[in-house]
Design a protein around this motif. Structure first.
Motif, PDB file in Angstrom:
ATOM      1  N   MET A   1      33.282  49.789  31.229  1.00 51.25           N
ATOM      2  CA  MET A   1      33.748  48.882  30.188  1.00 51.25           C
ATOM      3  C   MET A   1      33.487  49.532  28.825  1.00 51.25           C
ATOM      4  N   PRO A   2      34.485  49.559  27.962  1.00 52.65           N
ATOM      5  CA  PRO A   2      34.288  50.166  26.643  1.00 52.65           C
ATOM      6  C   PRO A   2      33.177  49.461  25.856  1.00 52.65           C
ATOM      7  N   GLU A   3      32.472  50.272  25.084  1.00 49.62           N
ATOM      8  CA  GLU A   3      31.335  49.764  24.315  1.00 49.62           C
ATOM      9  C   GLU A   3      31.734  48.646  23.362  1.00 49.62           C
ATOM     10  N   SER A   4      32.916  48.740  22.749  1.00 48.06           N
ATOM     11  CA  SER A   4      33.340  47.710  21.792  1.00 48.06           C
ATOM     12  C   SER A   4      33.483  46.348  22.461  1.00 48.06           C
ATOM     13  N   ILE A   5      33.906  46.332  23.726  1.00 46.44           N
ATOM     14  CA  ILE A   5      34.036  45.064  24.441  1.00 46.44           C
ATOM     15  C   ILE A   5      32.662  44.453  24.677  1.00 46.44           C
ATOM     16  N   ASN A   6      31.667  45.294  24.988  1.00 43.92           N
ATOM     17  CA  ASN A   6      30.307  44.788  25.156  1.00 43.92           C
ATOM     18  C   ASN A   6      29.802  44.153  23.869  1.00 43.92           C
ATOM     19  N   PHE A   7      30.065  44.796  22.723  1.00 42.70           N
ATOM     20  CA  PHE A   7      29.645  44.243  21.447  1.00 42.70           C
ATOM     21  C   PHE A   7      30.357  42.923  21.172  1.00 42.70           C
ATOM     22  N   GLU A   8      31.639  42.871  21.486  1.00 40.33           N
ATOM     23  CA  GLU A   8      32.398  41.639  21.266  1.00 40.33           C
ATOM     24  C   GLU A   8      31.867  40.519  22.151  1.00 40.33           C
ATOM     25  N   ASN A   9      31.614  40.809  23.405  1.00 37.83           N
ATOM     26  CA  ASN A   9      31.066  39.793  24.314  1.00 37.83           C
ATOM     27  C   ASN A   9      29.700  39.321  23.845  1.00 37.83           C
ATOM     28  N   SER A  10      28.886  40.248  23.392  1.00 40.97           N
ATOM     29  CA  SER A  10      27.559  39.885  22.881  1.00 40.97           C
ATOM     30  C   SER A  10      27.674  39.017  21.638  1.00 40.97           C
ATOM     31  N   ALA A  11      28.614  39.363  20.761  1.00 44.39           N
ATOM     32  CA  ALA A  11      28.811  38.589  19.530  1.00 44.39           C
ATOM     33  C   ALA A  11      29.249  37.164  19.852  1.00 44.39           C
ATOM     34  N   ILE A  12      30.128  37.018  20.828  1.00 42.31           N
ATOM     35  CA  ILE A  12      30.601  35.685  21.220  1.00 42.31           C
ATOM     36  C   ILE A  12      29.476  34.888  21.868  1.00 42.31           C
ATOM     37  N   THR A  13      28.701  35.552  22.738  1.00 41.11           N
ATOM     38  CA  THR A  13      27.585  34.875  23.399  1.00 41.11           C
ATOM     39  C   THR A  13      26.545  34.425  22.381  1.00 41.11           C
ATOM     40  N   LEU A  14      26.219  35.293  21.431  1.00 43.73           N
ATOM     41  CA  LEU A  14      25.264  34.922  20.387  1.00 43.73           C
ATOM     42  C   LEU A  14      25.797  33.750  19.572  1.00 43.73           C
ATOM     43  N   GLY A  15      27.083  33.768  19.280  1.00 43.76           N
ATOM     44  CA  GLY A  15      27.683  32.671  18.528  1.00 43.76           C
ATOM     45  C   GLY A  15      27.601  31.349  19.263  1.00 43.76           C
ATOM     46  N   ARG A  16      27.834  31.387  20.570  1.00 42.86           N
ATOM     47  CA  ARG A  16      27.744  30.153  21.365  1.00 42.86           C
ATOM     48  C   ARG A  16      26.311  29.636  21.413  1.00 42.86           C
ATOM     49  N   LEU A  17      25.358  30.543  21.564  1.00 42.79           N
ATOM     50  CA  LEU A  17      23.949  30.136  21.539  1.00 42.79           C
ATOM     51  C   LEU A  17      23.598  29.539  20.174  1.00 42.79           C
ATOM     52  N   ALA A  18      24.050  30.188  19.124  1.00 41.81           N
ATOM     53  CA  ALA A  18      23.777  29.705  17.765  1.00 41.81           C
ATOM     54  C   ALA A  18      24.415  28.347  17.511  1.00 41.81           C
ATOM     55  N   TRP A  19      25.563  28.108  18.116  1.00 43.51           N
ATOM     56  CA  TRP A  19      26.254  26.824  17.958  1.00 43.51           C
ATOM     57  C   TRP A  19      25.452  25.710  18.629  1.00 43.51           C
ATOM     58  N   ILE A  20      24.931  25.989  19.821  1.00 40.02           N
ATOM     59  CA  ILE A  20      24.189  24.992  20.588  1.00 40.02           C
ATOM     60  C   ILE A  20      22.767  24.810  20.054  1.00 40.02           C
ATOM     61  N   ARG A  21      22.112  25.911  19.673  1.00 37.05           N
ATOM     62  CA  ARG A  21      20.719  25.846  19.217  1.00 37.05           C
ATOM     63  C   ARG A  21      20.511  26.652  17.930  1.00 37.05           C
ATOM     64  N   PRO A  22      21.142  26.222  16.848  1.00 32.20           N
ATOM     65  CA  PRO A  22      20.981  26.971  15.598  1.00 32.20           C
ATOM     66  C   PRO A  22      19.529  27.022  15.129  1.00 32.20           C
ATOM     67  N   ASP A  23      18.744  26.027  15.511  1.00 32.43           N
ATOM     68  CA  ASP A  23      17.342  25.997  15.121  1.00 32.43           C
ATOM     69  C   ASP A  23      16.547  27.159  15.723  1.00 32.43           C
ATOM     70  N   LEU A  24      16.963  27.651  16.891  1.00 33.19           N
ATOM     71  CA  LEU A  24      16.286  28.787  17.526  1.00 33.19           C
ATOM     72  C   LEU A  24      16.760  30.128  16.975  1.00 33.19           C
ATOM     73  N   VAL A  25      18.018  30.187  16.605  1.00 34.90           N
ATOM     74  CA  VAL A  25      18.620  31.450  16.182  1.00 34.90           C
ATOM     75  C   VAL A  25      18.429  31.702  14.683  1.00 34.90           C
ATOM     76  N   ALA A  26      18.558  30.672  13.883  1.00 39.85           N
ATOM     77  CA  ALA A  26      18.566  30.816  12.421  1.00 39.85           C
ATOM     78  C   ALA A  26      17.339  31.507  11.831  1.00 39.85           C
ATOM     79  N   PRO A  27      16.117  31.252  12.330  1.00 39.54           N
ATOM     80  CA  PRO A  27      14.960  31.911  11.712  1.00 39.54           C
ATOM     81  C   PRO A  27      14.966  33.436  11.836  1.00 39.54           C
ATOM     82  N   HIS A  28      15.805  33.981  12.726  1.00 38.37           N
ATOM     83  CA  HIS A  28      15.806  35.420  12.985  1.00 38.37           C
ATOM     84  C   HIS A  28      17.077  36.118  12.519  1.00 38.37           C
TER      85      HIS A  28
END
Length: 128
Positions: A1-28
């Motif tokens: 799998m191309p590296e850019s796709i991994n970064f995109e998937n990670s970015a989307i996953t982080l965004g979904r986590l941040a959407w559900i639990r911004p209180d956990l993600v925001a301090p970092h």
């Protein structure tokens, strides 16, 4: 799998986590905001990108000062959209940009001047 796709998937996953639990993600967020925004800028316009931007907006609302050092990259990520179809995501993005403009006051001009003309043109739709 191309590296850019991994970064995109990670970015989307982080965004979904941040959407559900911004209180956990925001301090970092100052530790990952720049690479996150760079990856988000590469994601094609779709529902996954909308989810990721919901998360981005949520963490900025919780910890706006954590994104100030990466504001140019936040602006570039927002400008990467061709069209945000979701009215609520469009509204959230507008609130983030205008919130930073208000928060930074006179320093907003310094951030704005660091942006390339095409980025400024795309951000103009948010009246910033």
């Amino acid at each position: 799998m191309p590296e850019s796709i991994n970064f995109e998937n990670s970015a989307i996953t982080l965004g979904r986590l941040a959407w559900i639990r911004p209180d956990l993600v925001a301090p970092h967020m100052e530790h990952f905001m720049k690479p996150w925004c760079l990856a988000l800028a590469m994601v094609r316009d779709d529902l996954e990108k909308e989810d990721a931007f919901r998360g981005l907006c949520a963490v900025v609302k919780v910890n706006p000062s954590g994104g100030v050092s990466s504001l140019v990259f936040i602006c570039k990520a927002i400008a990467s959209w061709h069209e945000i179809r979701s009215e609520d995501v469009n509204s959230e993005v507008s609130q983030v940009l205008n919130g930073y403009k208000q928060m930074l006051g006179n320093s907003w001009a310094e951030c704005w001047s660091a942006l390339d003309p095409p980025v400024k043109e795309r951000l103009a739709r948010y009246q910033v």
